[in-house]
Scaffold this motif. Structure first.
Motif, PDB file in Angstrom:
ATOM      1  N   LYS A  79       0.507  -1.126  -0.456  1.00 14.13           N
ATOM      2  CA  LYS A  79       0.162   0.640   0.126  1.00 14.13           C
ATOM      3  C   LYS A  79       1.273   1.244   0.334  1.00 14.13           C
ATOM      4  O   LYS A  79       0.729   2.240   0.023  1.00 14.13           O
ATOM      5  N   ALA A  80       1.607   1.271   0.818  1.00 14.94           N
ATOM      6  CA  ALA A  80       2.809   2.798   1.340  1.00 14.94           C
ATOM      7  C   ALA A  80       3.583   2.851  -0.230  1.00 14.94           C
ATOM      8  O   ALA A  80       3.583   4.157  -0.994  1.00 14.94           O
ATOM      9  N   ALA A  81       4.183   1.445  -1.409  1.00 14.51           N
ATOM     10  CA  ALA A  81       4.990   1.226  -2.411  1.00 14.51           C
ATOM     11  C   ALA A  81       3.489   1.976  -3.625  1.00 14.51           C
ATOM     12  O   ALA A  81       4.707   3.518  -4.634  1.00 14.51           O
ATOM     13  N   ILE A  82       2.072   1.624  -3.610  1.00 14.83           N
ATOM     14  CA  ILE A  82       1.188   1.950  -4.439  1.00 14.83           C
ATOM     15  C   ILE A  82       1.065   3.813  -4.267  1.00 14.83           C
ATOM     16  O   ILE A  82       1.181   4.433  -5.286  1.00 14.83           O
ATOM     17  N   GLU A  83       1.129   3.707  -2.715  1.00 18.23           N
ATOM     18  CA  GLU A  83       0.230   5.395  -2.501  1.00 18.23           C
ATOM     19  C   GLU A  83       1.436   6.639  -3.053  1.00 18.23           C
ATOM     20  O   GLU A  83       1.080   7.590  -3.751  1.00 18.23           O
ATOM     21  N   SER A  84       2.462   6.299  -2.562  1.00 18.17           N
ATOM     22  CA  SER A  84       3.531   7.408  -2.740  1.00 18.17           C
ATOM     23  C   SER A  84       3.861   6.757  -4.149  1.00 18.17           C
ATOM     24  O   SER A  84       4.399   8.102  -4.356  1.00 18.17           O
TER      25      SER A  84
END
Length: 382
Positions: A79-84
């Motif tokens: 999630k963190a990678a996709i969001e950023s």
């Protein structure tokens, strides 16, 4: 150097392919890859870029346990990678961003299929898509939908299908001999002598491979072209006094099939003679299993999976526990140690008598066409 080879078309659309925004602000997928080390962000080995694996994990298509529980994937890292890297720059929510990553990957794969089908005059709708490899079954239905291919077949062990083929493939030597000239004026006896010389060399090579004489098979081929062409086309070549004439007729037919035209009145030239020397290797015997039940039984779990803008409560089954004949109406997820099979909404699937998964996409009316298993061993998908 010109020699026969297997044609393999590769694209950068694996599980580790990186999703990124290009300088024009468009979402891209690959060819850059996180590989296995550091791997996708969800591996927690130092990777911070979103990959196809991260997107599939966030969308619920992959579970958090990989390789039969040998590895645990971290959904929060995905999630963190996709969001950023994707959602924020494109102004999308996390669900739409992950879905977009997978859609771009599927489009890349579909384009690769078009290269070897539509651009060669072949209609993908006339074929079945065989989905194998570690992630083939994960994307197979989406790629088939993109190409209007109605049926997908997932073999029993998709992650090791290529390795199995390497173990079972026959020994093969491809030999060739230049032989240029008019097919009409060619000396049939001279052609035969050239083939016999190739067969002699083929026998020597198979003998060196410890292939028994009885297990050696020789297949002749001949490359031809219309007078004035520079590109030749190989067709099968038989034996006997009329073999050359029959090969010319086959050349006309194959040329029409490949290039949508033929010129029967144009002289045909011989370009090259070919011989395939095969050494047959022992094969295991695969027997069909009687269709026992259409009931897949109770799922391992029911989890939320994202399809086409919505989250769906989706049953997850262990593939090895499913009997031949087990039928599904999508959505459904089938887990196994070497692959994950996704059966999307608007499709159906069945475990056939060879334990392949046969997925049938929805009909034009939008209703899922129910896939069926047959007990007739002559309809093997192997």
């Amino acid at each position: 150097i010109v020699f026969p080879s297997i044609e393999v078309l590769t694209i950068g659309a694996g599980g580790g392919s990186l999703a990124h925004i290009d300088i024009a602000g468009s979402l891209r997928n690959g060819p850059q890859s996180a590989g296995a080390d550091p791997g996708p962000a969800c591996y927690r080995r130092g990777g911070t870029e979103p990959t196809n694996t991260d997107a599939n994990l966030w969308m619920g298509r992959l579970g958090t346990d990989l390789a039969d529980g040998e590895m645990t994937l971290d959904r929060a890292s995905s999630k963190a990678a996709i969001e950023s890297k994707v959602a924020g720059p494109l102004g999308l929510d996390i669900d739409a961003a992950a879905d977009s990553i997978i859609k771009v990957a599927n489009a890349n794969m579909a384009d690769a299929v078009r290269l070897v089908s539509i651009r060669r005059g072949l209609d993908p709708r006339d074929f079945v898509l065989i989905a194998f490899g570690g992630a083939g079954a994960l994307h197979g239905a989406d790629v088939a939908k993109e190409l209007n291919i109605p049926t997908i077949v997932v073999p029993p062990s998709p992650g090791v299908t290529s390795a199995l083929g390497c173990l079972l493939v026959d020994i093969q030597h491809d030999l060739s001999q230049m032989f240029t000239g008019s097919a009409e004026d060619a000396d049939a006896e001279a052609v035969e002598q050239h083939f016999k010389a190739l067969e002699l060399e083929g026998r020597d090579r198979l003998r060196h491979e410890k292939v028994a004489e009885a297990d050696g098979v020789f297949e002749r081929g001949i490359s031809m072209r219309y007078q004035g062409q520079w590109r030749s086309l190989q067709v099968k070549m038989g034996t006997g006094p009329h073999a050359l004439r029959e090969a010319v007729q086959l050349f006309h037919e194959e040329h029409e099939k490949q290039y949508a035209f033929r010129q029967d009145e144009t002289p045909v030239e011989i370009y090259q003679l070919h011989l395939k020397a095969l050494g047959k290797t022992p094969k295991p015997s695969f027997k069909p299993s009687p269709v026992s039940s259409k009931d897949p039984g109770e799922p391992l779990e029911v989890r939320e999976v994202y399809f086409e803008g919505k989250w769906h409560s989706t049953p997850v089954y262990q593939r090895e526990n499913l009997p031949s004949g087990a039928a599904f109406i999508g959505p459904a997820i089938l887990n196994q140690i070497d692959a994950t099979t996704v059966i999307p909404p608007g499709s159906s699937a069945v475990i056939d008598e060879w334990f392949n998964i046969r997925i049938t996409l929805s009909t034009e009316s939008g209703e899922p066409a129910l896939a069926t298993a047959s007990n007739d061993s002559t309809t093997s998908a192997n």
